[in-house]
Design a protein around this motif. Sequence first.
Motif, PDB file in Angstrom:
ATOM      1  N   ALA A 235     -89.750  26.893 -11.025  1.00 34.03           N
ATOM      2  CA  ALA A 235     -90.379  26.564 -12.517  1.00 34.03           C
ATOM      3  C   ALA A 235     -89.629  25.291 -13.108  1.00 34.03           C
ATOM      4  CB  ALA A 235     -90.379  27.663 -13.418  1.00 34.03           C
ATOM      5  N   THR A 236     -90.533  24.789 -14.151  1.00 35.27           N
ATOM      6  CA  THR A 236     -90.119  23.872 -14.829  1.00 35.27           C
ATOM      7  C   THR A 236     -89.798  24.686 -16.466  1.00 35.27           C
ATOM      8  OG1 THR A 236     -92.220  23.525 -16.074  1.00 35.27           O
ATOM      9  CG2 THR A 236     -91.637  22.328 -14.173  1.00 35.27           C
ATOM     10  N   ALA A 237     -88.945  23.901 -17.267  1.00 34.08           N
ATOM     11  CA  ALA A 237     -88.686  24.562 -18.374  1.00 34.08           C
ATOM     12  C   ALA A 237     -89.972  24.920 -19.078  1.00 34.08           C
ATOM     13  CB  ALA A 237     -87.666  23.706 -19.346  1.00 34.08           C
ATOM     14  N   GLY A 238     -90.686  23.758 -19.161  1.00 37.59           N
ATOM     15  CA  GLY A 238     -91.961  24.149 -19.987  1.00 37.59           C
ATOM     16  C   GLY A 238     -92.787  25.479 -19.360  1.00 37.59           C
ATOM     17  N   GLN A 239     -92.830  25.659 -18.028  1.00 34.67           N
ATOM     18  CA  GLN A 239     -93.527  26.787 -17.746  1.00 34.67           C
ATOM     19  C   GLN A 239     -92.673  28.157 -18.027  1.00 34.67           C
ATOM     20  OE1 GLN A 239     -93.101  25.483 -13.674  1.00 34.67           O
ATOM     21  NE2 GLN A 239     -95.191  25.164 -13.302  1.00 34.67           N
ATOM     22  N   LEU A 240     -91.314  27.983 -18.195  1.00 34.60           N
ATOM     23  CA  LEU A 240     -90.607  29.293 -18.651  1.00 34.60           C
ATOM     24  C   LEU A 240     -90.967  29.424 -20.145  1.00 34.60           C
ATOM     25  CD1 LEU A 240     -86.914  28.483 -17.045  1.00 34.60           C
ATOM     26  CD2 LEU A 240     -88.948  30.247 -16.237  1.00 34.60           C
ATOM     27  N   ALA A 241     -90.961  28.645 -20.760  1.00 32.55           N
ATOM     28  CA  ALA A 241     -91.309  28.454 -22.366  1.00 32.55           C
ATOM     29  C   ALA A 241     -92.621  29.188 -22.359  1.00 32.55           C
ATOM     30  CB  ALA A 241     -91.463  27.380 -23.185  1.00 32.55           C
ATOM     31  N   ALA A 242     -93.617  28.725 -21.527  1.00 31.14           N
ATOM     32  CA  ALA A 242     -95.101  29.254 -21.806  1.00 31.14           C
ATOM     33  C   ALA A 242     -95.078  31.171 -21.327  1.00 31.14           C
ATOM     34  CB  ALA A 242     -95.863  28.887 -20.673  1.00 31.14           C
ATOM     35  N   ILE A 243     -94.253  31.313 -20.228  1.00 33.26           N
ATOM     36  CA  ILE A 243     -94.017  32.753 -19.884  1.00 33.26           C
ATOM     37  C   ILE A 243     -93.343  33.381 -20.983  1.00 33.26           C
ATOM     38  CG2 ILE A 243     -92.735  34.181 -18.384  1.00 33.26           C
ATOM     39  CD1 ILE A 243     -93.250  32.268 -16.186  1.00 33.26           C
ATOM     40  N   ALA A 244     -92.524  32.805 -21.851  1.00 28.27           N
ATOM     41  CA  ALA A 244     -91.617  33.479 -22.777  1.00 28.27           C
ATOM     42  C   ALA A 244     -92.707  33.755 -23.852  1.00 28.27           C
ATOM     43  CB  ALA A 244     -90.701  32.701 -23.276  1.00 28.27           C
ATOM     44  N   ASP A 245     -93.511  32.794 -24.228  1.00 20.21           N
ATOM     45  CA  ASP A 245     -94.713  32.878 -25.320  1.00 20.21           C
ATOM     46  C   ASP A 245     -95.664  34.173 -24.613  1.00 20.21           C
ATOM     47  OD1 ASP A 245     -93.987  31.183 -26.679  1.00 20.21           O
ATOM     48  OD2 ASP A 245     -95.462  29.406 -25.887  1.00 20.21           O
ATOM     49  N   GLY A 246     -95.968  34.231 -23.432  1.00 16.42           N
ATOM     50  CA  GLY A 246     -96.851  35.145 -23.088  1.00 16.42           C
ATOM     51  C   GLY A 246     -95.989  36.736 -23.348  1.00 16.42           C
ATOM     52  N   TRP A 247     -94.650  36.813 -23.098  1.00 16.94           N
ATOM     53  CA  TRP A 247     -94.008  38.018 -23.316  1.00 16.94           C
ATOM     54  C   TRP A 247     -93.995  38.312 -25.047  1.00 16.94           C
ATOM     55  CZ3 TRP A 247     -92.463  41.907 -20.719  1.00 16.94           C
ATOM     56  CH2 TRP A 247     -92.050  41.714 -19.440  1.00 16.94           C
TER      57      TRP A 247
END
Length: 269
Positions: A235-247
Amino acid sequence: MPKETAVYTHGHHESVLRSHRWRTAANSAAYLIGELRPGLDVLDVGCGPGTITADLAELVAPGRVTAVDAAEDVLRQAGETAVGRGLDNVRFAVADVHALDFTDDSFDVVHAHQVLQHVGDPVRALAEMRRVCRPGGVVAVRDSDYGAFTWFPDIPALDEWQELYRRVARANGGEPDAGRRLLSWARAAGFTDITATAAAWCFAAPEERAWWSGLWADRTTASVYAKLAVDGGHATAGQLAAIADGWREWGGRPDAWFMVPHGEVLCRA
């Protein structure tokens, strides 16, 4: 790498320890409590910051608990937990569950919570736990099953998180769906008297949702898991940030509900 080698996917970031410190014998080892009595010698494998360890020590006192972990830094925290609760029947040591530095038949109870999902050879680990357990004693193991996690409402980012976490964990040599495999692994390790059960954590109250979503949002962007996901090309850092926003989105929903199922085995030596 040797087969028994695996990377601990979570690491010991504060967001991880936030979860570990919440664990107690009541919410994480209830299937074992009925086997405990004063005077027993217990080995607690993968003790982390020691909250379950401390409960076990109170339940078996004046018996002793030996708590081991592969990470020396978290053992210091476990020691502080024991001191803070006034316990003098706990000792700590660095250990590898694949090759425990104890003689045969050393303990009445050998316990491991959320350990086998992170090791390279869970059958070998169980065989070692069996070796150091006295005849008539019990080996008690509990692991979650990431593939069986379920939640509401449907947040697409959490589907991405579930798939990503399982992929990263397996790339590190672990098995995130360990809960469903415990009975099979115990049989392969030579146990014949096995009681297999299941239990779940459920997070639905407002404070539970906030806590669970917050720790996973932080873990997704700031922990060892986050670094492994990026460095491994998962994953990219951007993808991880989007997942964190989902949480965070999930945690903010008043109808949010999350279940973490666990497999459990109680094996008689």
